[in-house]
Each structure stands twice: as structure tokens, then as C-alpha cells.
Scaffold this motif. Structure first.
Motif, PDB file in Angstrom:
ATOM      1  N   CYS A  62      60.482  40.750  54.784  1.00 66.20           N
ATOM      2  CA  CYS A  62      61.057  41.615  55.817  1.00 66.20           C
ATOM      3  C   CYS A  62      61.840  40.777  56.825  1.00 66.20           C
ATOM      4  CB  CYS A  62      59.929  42.378  56.509  1.00 66.20           C
ATOM      5  SG  CYS A  62      60.428  43.229  58.015  1.00 66.20           S
ATOM      6  N   PRO A  63      62.999  41.247  57.287  1.00 65.29           N
ATOM      7  CA  PRO A  63      63.806  40.443  58.213  1.00 65.29           C
ATOM      8  C   PRO A  63      63.232  40.367  59.622  1.00 65.29           C
ATOM      9  CG  PRO A  63      64.834  42.592  57.887  1.00 65.29           C
ATOM     10  CD  PRO A  63      63.695  42.501  56.916  1.00 65.29           C
ATOM     11  N   TRP A  64      62.447  41.348  60.055  1.00 66.36           N
ATOM     12  CA  TRP A  64      62.011  41.372  61.449  1.00 66.36           C
ATOM     13  C   TRP A  64      60.732  40.579  61.675  1.00 66.36           C
ATOM     14  CZ3 TRP A  64      62.664  47.175  63.279  1.00 66.36           C
ATOM     15  CH2 TRP A  64      64.032  47.471  63.310  1.00 66.36           C
ATOM     16  N   HIS A  65      59.654  40.979  61.018  1.00 67.04           N
ATOM     17  CA  HIS A  65      58.357  40.376  61.318  1.00 67.04           C
ATOM     18  C   HIS A  65      57.769  39.599  60.153  1.00 67.04           C
ATOM     19  CE1 HIS A  65      58.688  44.028  63.980  1.00 67.04           C
ATOM     20  NE2 HIS A  65      58.663  43.036  64.831  1.00 67.04           N
ATOM     21  N   LYS A  66      58.575  39.429  59.084  1.00 67.92           N
ATOM     22  CA  LYS A  66      58.259  38.553  57.959  1.00 67.92           C
ATOM     23  C   LYS A  66      57.070  39.001  57.133  1.00 67.92           C
ATOM     24  CE  LYS A  66      61.646  36.237  59.735  1.00 67.92           C
ATOM     25  NZ  LYS A  66      62.035  37.195  60.767  1.00 67.92           N
ATOM     26  N   ALA A  67      56.820  40.312  57.060  1.00 65.75           N
ATOM     27  CA  ALA A  67      55.885  40.814  56.056  1.00 65.75           C
ATOM     28  C   ALA A  67      56.439  40.460  54.676  1.00 65.75           C
ATOM     29  CB  ALA A  67      55.706  42.325  56.190  1.00 65.75           C
ATOM     30  N   VAL A  68      55.545  40.189  53.725  1.00 59.27           N
ATOM     31  CA  VAL A  68      55.952  39.735  52.392  1.00 59.27           C
ATOM     32  C   VAL A  68      55.363  40.676  51.347  1.00 59.27           C
ATOM     33  CG1 VAL A  68      55.900  37.818  50.750  1.00 59.27           C
ATOM     34  CG2 VAL A  68      56.032  37.347  53.209  1.00 59.27           C
ATOM     35  N   PHE A  69      56.207  41.046  50.374  1.00 62.91           N
ATOM     36  CA  PHE A  69      55.802  41.972  49.324  1.00 62.91           C
ATOM     37  C   PHE A  69      56.156  41.379  47.967  1.00 62.91           C
ATOM     38  CE2 PHE A  69      57.132  44.251  53.110  1.00 62.91           C
ATOM     39  CZ  PHE A  69      56.036  45.078  53.368  1.00 62.91           C
ATOM     40  N   ASP A  70      55.327  41.706  46.959  1.00 65.24           N
ATOM     41  CA  ASP A  70      55.634  41.278  45.595  1.00 65.24           C
ATOM     42  C   ASP A  70      56.895  41.976  45.118  1.00 65.24           C
ATOM     43  OD1 ASP A  70      54.433  39.950  42.978  1.00 65.24           O
ATOM     44  OD2 ASP A  70      55.215  41.929  42.433  1.00 65.24           O
ATOM     45  N   LEU A  71      57.761  41.208  44.478  1.00 61.57           N
ATOM     46  CA  LEU A  71      59.097  41.704  44.148  1.00 61.57           C
ATOM     47  C   LEU A  71      59.084  42.779  43.067  1.00 61.57           C
ATOM     48  CD1 LEU A  71      62.056  41.355  44.820  1.00 61.57           C
ATOM     49  CD2 LEU A  71      62.183  39.512  43.164  1.00 61.57           C
ATOM     50  N   CYS A  77      51.729  41.118  50.223  1.00 69.24           N
ATOM     51  CA  CYS A  77      51.283  39.730  50.074  1.00 69.24           C
ATOM     52  C   CYS A  77      50.935  39.104  51.424  1.00 69.24           C
ATOM     53  CB  CYS A  77      52.362  38.882  49.395  1.00 69.24           C
ATOM     54  SG  CYS A  77      52.832  39.456  47.756  1.00 69.24           S
ATOM     55  N   GLU A  78      51.711  39.426  52.455  1.00 72.58           N
ATOM     56  CA  GLU A  78      51.471  38.862  53.782  1.00 72.58           C
ATOM     57  C   GLU A  78      51.745  39.908  54.842  1.00 72.58           C
ATOM     58  OE1 GLU A  78      51.965  35.101  55.022  1.00 72.58           O
ATOM     59  OE2 GLU A  78      52.157  34.161  53.078  1.00 72.58           O
ATOM     60  N   LEU A  79      50.893  39.901  55.858  1.00 75.22           N
ATOM     61  CA  LEU A  79      51.035  40.790  57.009  1.00 75.22           C
ATOM     62  C   LEU A  79      52.240  40.355  57.853  1.00 75.22           C
ATOM     63  CD1 LEU A  79      47.273  40.431  57.575  1.00 75.22           C
ATOM     64  CD2 LEU A  79      48.297  42.611  57.026  1.00 75.22           C
ATOM     65  N   PRO A  80      52.660  41.173  58.847  1.00 82.30           N
ATOM     66  CA  PRO A  80      51.894  42.173  59.572  1.00 82.30           C
ATOM     67  C   PRO A  80      51.898  43.585  58.995  1.00 82.30           C
ATOM     68  CG  PRO A  80      53.961  41.826  60.703  1.00 82.30           C
ATOM     69  CD  PRO A  80      53.933  40.843  59.564  1.00 82.30           C
ATOM     70  N   ALA A  81      52.687  43.887  57.978  1.00 83.88           N
ATOM     71  CA  ALA A  81      52.550  45.206  57.353  1.00 83.88           C
ATOM     72  C   ALA A  81      51.127  45.345  56.815  1.00 83.88           C
ATOM     73  CB  ALA A  81      53.571  45.371  56.236  1.00 83.88           C
ATOM     74  N   LEU A  82      50.630  46.551  56.773  1.00 81.40           N
ATOM     75  CA  LEU A  82      49.292  46.800  56.254  1.00 81.40           C
ATOM     76  C   LEU A  82      49.316  47.627  54.974  1.00 81.40           C
ATOM     77  CD1 LEU A  82      47.453  47.593  59.622  1.00 81.40           C
ATOM     78  CD2 LEU A  82      47.371  45.468  58.310  1.00 81.40           C
ATOM     79  N   ASP A  83      50.510  48.029  54.543  1.00 77.98           N
ATOM     80  CA  ASP A  83      50.641  48.866  53.350  1.00 77.98           C
ATOM     81  C   ASP A  83      51.626  48.243  52.371  1.00 77.98           C
ATOM     82  OD1 ASP A  83      49.006  51.211  54.179  1.00 77.98           O
ATOM     83  OD2 ASP A  83      50.522  51.349  55.751  1.00 77.98           O
ATOM     84  N   ALA A  84      51.407  48.544  51.091  1.00 71.17           N
ATOM     85  CA  ALA A  84      52.367  48.142  50.060  1.00 71.17           C
ATOM     86  C   ALA A  84      53.639  48.970  50.178  1.00 71.17           C
ATOM     87  CB  ALA A  84      51.742  48.320  48.682  1.00 71.17           C
ATOM     88  N   LEU A  85      54.697  48.518  49.511  1.00 71.44           N
ATOM     89  CA  LEU A  85      55.935  49.289  49.454  1.00 71.44           C
ATOM     90  C   LEU A  85      55.811  50.420  48.431  1.00 71.44           C
ATOM     91  CD1 LEU A  85      58.683  46.505  49.417  1.00 71.44           C
ATOM     92  CD2 LEU A  85      57.909  47.867  51.368  1.00 71.44           C
ATOM     93  N   LYS A  86      56.399  51.543  48.740  1.00 68.57           N
ATOM     94  CA  LYS A  86      56.517  52.597  47.740  1.00 68.57           C
ATOM     95  C   LYS A  86      57.529  52.167  46.688  1.00 68.57           C
ATOM     96  CE  LYS A  86      55.519  56.314  51.017  1.00 68.57           C
ATOM     97  NZ  LYS A  86      56.081  57.497  51.726  1.00 68.57           N
ATOM     98  N   ARG A  87      57.191  52.400  45.426  1.00 67.41           N
ATOM     99  CA  ARG A  87      58.075  52.059  44.323  1.00 67.41           C
ATOM    100  C   ARG A  87      58.607  53.341  43.693  1.00 67.41           C
ATOM    101  NH1 ARG A  87      55.367  50.231  40.094  1.00 67.41           N
ATOM    102  NH2 ARG A  87      57.198  49.299  39.155  1.00 67.41           N
ATOM    103  N   TYR A  88      59.805  53.223  43.078  1.00 71.32           N
ATOM    104  CA  TYR A  88      60.454  54.381  42.479  1.00 71.32           C
ATOM    105  C   TYR A  88      60.897  54.042  41.055  1.00 71.32           C
ATOM    106  CZ  TYR A  88      60.560  56.155  47.239  1.00 71.32           C
ATOM    107  OH  TYR A  88      60.192  56.586  48.486  1.00 71.32           O
ATOM    108  N   ARG A  89      60.798  55.021  40.178  1.00 68.40           N
ATOM    109  CA  ARG A  89      61.205  54.826  38.787  1.00 68.40           C
ATOM    110  C   ARG A  89      62.709  54.620  38.705  1.00 68.40           C
ATOM    111  NH1 ARG A  89      62.274  58.434  34.242  1.00 68.40           N
ATOM    112  NH2 ARG A  89      62.107  60.199  35.685  1.00 68.40           N
ATOM    113  N   VAL A  90      63.110  53.639  37.893  1.00 70.37           N
ATOM    114  CA  VAL A  90      64.530  53.325  37.687  1.00 70.37           C
ATOM    115  C   VAL A  90      64.857  53.510  36.208  1.00 70.37           C
ATOM    116  CG1 VAL A  90      66.298  51.513  37.784  1.00 70.37           C
ATOM    117  CG2 VAL A  90      64.563  51.675  39.594  1.00 70.37           C
TER     118      VAL A  90
END
Length: 507
Positions: A62-71, A77-90
Motif C-alpha cells: 500500500c502506498p500510504w501506510h505500507k500494508a502488505v498483501f500476497d500478490l 502479510c503485514e499490518l496496519p490493514a487487518l483484512d485481506a484484499l477482496k479478489r475477483y475472478r478474471v
């Protein structure tokens, strides 16, 4: 489920996030070869547009607070977010990229096994809350006790000095980390009480009312208490600290345009508050022991630029110590050891914090009253510490970091290790500070450095400052370089040579 044609494959640059839209629906697309993953467009923590972040080492930052998510999975993967990203079918149709407008089901949590253990968490701030959530996320089915004298659930205290004092957010509106109902849903028992005694050899807590509670393991996440100056008049009315919503509310309600306020301390809380109060029209004086604020953390060049920024907005600086606060019932002035007398209708003391570790004996503490822990945040068998109170090994040196994201990282790591993970801390310390509309990011941890390299426009507040030792980048200060800082938040987990950094960041 409806699919929407949102892009052509060859228009998506590889290895970076790209925004996509169809009507009212928004996504973030990430292409790797002919694979395209689609996620929600904004970070679940504070709504940052993820397209402004970075892709690095299989992670989305994330550009603001550097939360990290699996690609690929979108998992946190890393806070400060507390939730995973919603994923969408492609779906790919030749060169056409189609995306579903309904999110895929969330990944199932680990199956919880029956567990009779009780894990106690003392302190319900950033570290304690992150730990409780991570215990459930990792499948712990036992009893979780969160003990804290504060009745309200944890909230984002970083907003107090940045936005509440500026009038951009009411104190009561500082966002909670979780709604109260969430704790009930997750069977996290919040007890609004102080802990009077911690008898770790007996694995027992004694509460303020005399009740005793047994535990299997305990995490101490009690944070810090504001330092007092120990000078005459410190107990006068209108001499404030800034540690809670109530502190911020009282200070806000007591000040209005033209109020003369003295801020004691030129650290992050002090100068963020000075910026916020000055923007509301206060007459702000800062008392500092340092010639250049932030020089010890950011380097002399960036420190001087931030000093100039404050002075250009009318903040006055006084290099001195406080002798006393003057007044009968309310403060009306501050006497300094350089002979100055500063008039004041309010004073904010922002002189740092002391670790709240009075529950532990001296055998657990370092000379600064912090809890000595190993790389897994363990102080003793069954005893863990996280956040402001923990002195942990970082780059081989005992280190204590008093920042929000570190507390959350610690809480999450301690939870995993309480469940047997045996993971050392391997993250990159990060914090951000906010002054007169300018956001400054800091990544890494450099207690000493040999050289500084400036990329960009320091005077124009659009720069990266690399703090280096032995040809390696040890820390980075950035302003208005969000994508670069997002990349560095992940890349600095491994040694980063100056030449590679200059080459990569030049683009």
C-alpha cells in the motif's frame, strides 16, 4: 455472475498495479505474463488507492501506510490493514481482460482444534488488538482475555496529533481498529480493569478488585506513559499530554484561533501537534533541546527542511529547558532556563513516553525499563512483550521502537509465536509523520550513518533521502514519493546496496 471487459492484456504493464473501472465498479489489476489477478482497488485500512503502491517480491504494498498483501491470494502479510484484499475472478479472451464484479469467497481459516489454554493479553492498544486478532486468524480456539483499564475498544491514536487537533476529525470519530461486535463474534473477552499484579511463575494475574485469573501464556502490551518534566507547576490546569481521545478533546476545546500555546518537545507528537494547532490559528511556540528537530532520525538536511517548513508557517522555536510553569490555578506562562518567559493559555507536554512495565520485576527489564525479549518477542517461557515496551534485537542491536505500525507488527508476530511458530522479527520498521499538509515516510532503522544521498527536490518537498553505511542503504526518508517508498518497504527486508538503490529509484 456478470463479467466486464476492462482492459487489453498488452496495455497492462507487467509487475505493477493498474486501476480498472466499469461503471461503479473499481478494481486493481496486476499482470504477470498472461496471468492477471484482480483485487479491490483501495486498501482496506484507510482507502489508499493501491495503484499508487508497488509490487515487489510477490507482494503488493500500500502506498500510504505500507500494508502488505500476497500478490496472488490477496492475503494480509503485514499490518496496519487487518483484512485481506477482496479478489475477483478474471477471464482472458484473447487479448481482452474480463473481470467479475462479485468478489470470490474468502479463503477458509485454519480449522480450530479444541484448546483448553487461556492466553491473556494485558493492554488493548495496537499491539494487543493485533495479537488477539492474529490468534483467532491462526486457528487458536482457546480462551483469549484482553485486560485494559480503558472501556472503549482500541482506536487509531495516530489521528490525534495529525487530524483531531487540526479540527479535521472529531476526537470521538477516531476510527476504531474493530467494532465492539467483532470481539464478541471472535470470542475475545475484553475486561475493563487494571491488572494489579502479574505472578508469572504461578501463571496468575491479580486484578485491581482482588480477582485472580490463571493463564497459560501472557502477552504484555501495555505501551508507554507520557514522561513528566518534574518541574514546578506541572499540575496546573491547561497543562496537557496527548495520549488519548479525551486528552485531544480537552485540548481542542480549550484552544481557538489566537490562543497562545507552548509545546514542550520537538519530537513527532510535539511537531505534528504544533502543525495542527498552527493551522487552526493558534500562536504556537515550541521548546526544544535540539538545534535541528528530527536530525537524529532523518539527518540534518531533512531536519533543517522541516524546521524551515514550521517556521515559514509561523511556529517559533526556543532552544531551552523548562524551569517552571507559572500560574495559580491555570497556567499562564512558561519560564525557560535561557531567561525567556513565554505567555501561554495552554501547554502541551510532548517529551516522550516511559515504558509501562511496572508489573514486571527488574530481572525482565533493561536499564531503560523496557522488557528484554528475544527475536521472537519472548521474555521468558510463556511470557511475551510487544510494542513500545519491548527491547528486541534489530540488526543485532537491542532496539525499542515507539511507533504504531511496529506495535501492530509485534502483536501479530507474538501471537504466531505463542502458538509455536518460532518466527523472528524480520520486518522493516516504518512510520509516517505529517506537517502542514506534507507527509514524510521513514523506512528502516539507522542509529548511525556515514553518508546521505538526496534524490529529488528537498526544497520542494518531493524527495528521497538515503541514509547509508558501508555502501548499504540503512534507512530512507521520503516525501511525495509514495510508490518508491512502498517498494522500499519490502525491498529493505534484504540488504540493499547504494548502487542498486540509485539505479532502481532513478526510474
Amino acid at each position: 455472475m456478470p463479467l466486464h471487459a476492462v482492459a487489453r492484456l498488452h496495455d497492462l504493464p507487467e509487475g505493477q498495479g493498474c486501476p480498472a473501472q466499469a461503471g461503479e465498479h473499481h478494481w486493481l489489476l496486476v499482470r504477470q505474463g498472461r496471468q492477471v489477478d484482480a483485487f479491490q482497488a483501495d486498501c482496506p485500512h484507510a482507502g489508499a488507492p493501491l495503484a499508487g503502491g508497488a509490487v515487489c517480491a510477490g507482494k503488493l504494498i500500500c502506498p500510504w501506510h505500507k500494508a502488505v498483501f500476497d500478490l496472488h491470494s490477496g492475503q494480509l502479510c503485514e499490518l496496519p490493514a487487518l483484512d485481506a484484499l477482496k479478489r475477483y475472478r478474471v477471464r482472458l479472451d484473447g487479448e481482452r481482460v474480463w473481470v467479475d464484479d462479485q468478489p470470490l469467497p474468502s479463503a477458509p481459516r485454519p480449522r480450530a482444534k479444541a484448546d483448553r489454554r487461556t492466553f491473556a493479553i494485558i493492554g488493548a492498544g495496537a499491539a494487543g488488538t493485533a495479537a488477539a486478532l492474529a490468534l483467532r486468524e491462526n486457528g487458536f480456539a482457546g480462551r483469549i482475555l484482553m485486560l485494559d483499564a480503558q472501556a472503549e475498544p482500541a482506536y487509531d491514536r495516530t489521528a490525534l496529533s495529525k487530524f483531531v487537533l487540526a479540527g479535521q476529525m472529531a476526537a470521538a470519530d477516531t476510527p476504531p481498529l474493530r467494532d465492539p461486535a467483532f470481539y464478541d463474534q471472535q470470542r475475545i473477552e475484553r475486561l475493563h480493569t487494571a491488572v494489579a499484579r502479574l505472578d508469572h511463575p504461578a501463571r496468575r494475574l491479580e486484578l485491581a478488585d482482588g480477582t485472580t485469573l490463571p493463564y497459560s501464556a501472557v502477552l504484555l502490551a501495555t505501551g508507554g506513559v507520557p514522561k513528566r518534566l518534574g518541574v514546578p507547576g506541572e499540575g496546573l490546569a491547561n497543562v496537557y499530554a496527548l495520549r488519548s481521545r479525551e486528552d485531544a478533546r480537552q485540548l481542542f476545546e480549550h484552544t481557538r484561533p489566537g490562543t497562545r500555546i507552548v509545546v514542550v518537545g520537538s519530537g513527532f507528537i510535539g511537531l505534528e501537534a504544533a502543525s495542527a494547532l498552527r493551522e487552526r490559528g493558534m500562536v504556537v511556540s515550541v521548546i526544544s533541546r535540539r538545534q535541528v528537530p528530527f536530525a537524529a532520525q532523518f539527518g540534518d538536511a531533512v531536519g533543517r527542511r522541516l524546521l524551515e517548513l514550521h517556521q515559514a508557517h509561523g511556529v517559533s522555536f526556543h532552544r531551552a529547558r523548562v524551569l517552571r510553569f507559572e500560574g495559580e490555578r491555570e497556567v499562564h506562562g512558561v519560564a525557560l532556563d535561557n531567561g525567556e518567559q513565554l505567555p501561554a493559555e495552554a501547554v502541551l507536554v510532548a517529551a516522550g513516553v516511559t515504558p509501562a512495565t511496572e508489573l514486571l520485576g527488574a530481572e525482565y527489564l533493561d536499564p531503560h525499563q523496557a522488557v528484554r525479549v528475544d527475536a521472537q518477542l519472548r521474555a521468558a517461557e510463556g511470557l511475551w512483550a510487544a510494542g513500545d515496551i519491548a527491547s528486541f534485537p534489530l540488526a543485532g542491536e537491542p532496539t525499542r521502537v515507539e511507533h504504531w505500525r511496529m506495535a501492530e507488527q509485534h502483536g501479530r508476530l507474538a501471537a504466531a509465536n505463542m502458538l509455536g511458530a518460532r518466527q523472528p522479527y524480520d520486518g522493516v520498521p516504518y512510520f509516517w509523520t505529517y506537517h502542514f499538509g506534507q507527509r514524510v515516510d521513514y523506512l528502516g532503522h539507522a542509529q548511525a550513518w556515514e553518508e546521505e544521498h538526496t534524490l529529488g527536490d528537498l526544497a520542494g518537498m518531493a524527495f528521497l533521502q538515503l541514509l547509508c553505511r558501508g555502501g548499504q542503504v540503512k534507512a530512507v526518508v521520503g516525501c511525495n514519493r509514495e510508490a518508491a517508498c512502498a517498494w522500499l518497504a519490502e525491498r529493505l527486508k534484504q540488504p540493499l546496496g547504494l548502487s542498486e538503490a540509485l539505479r532502481r529509484l532513478a526510474h
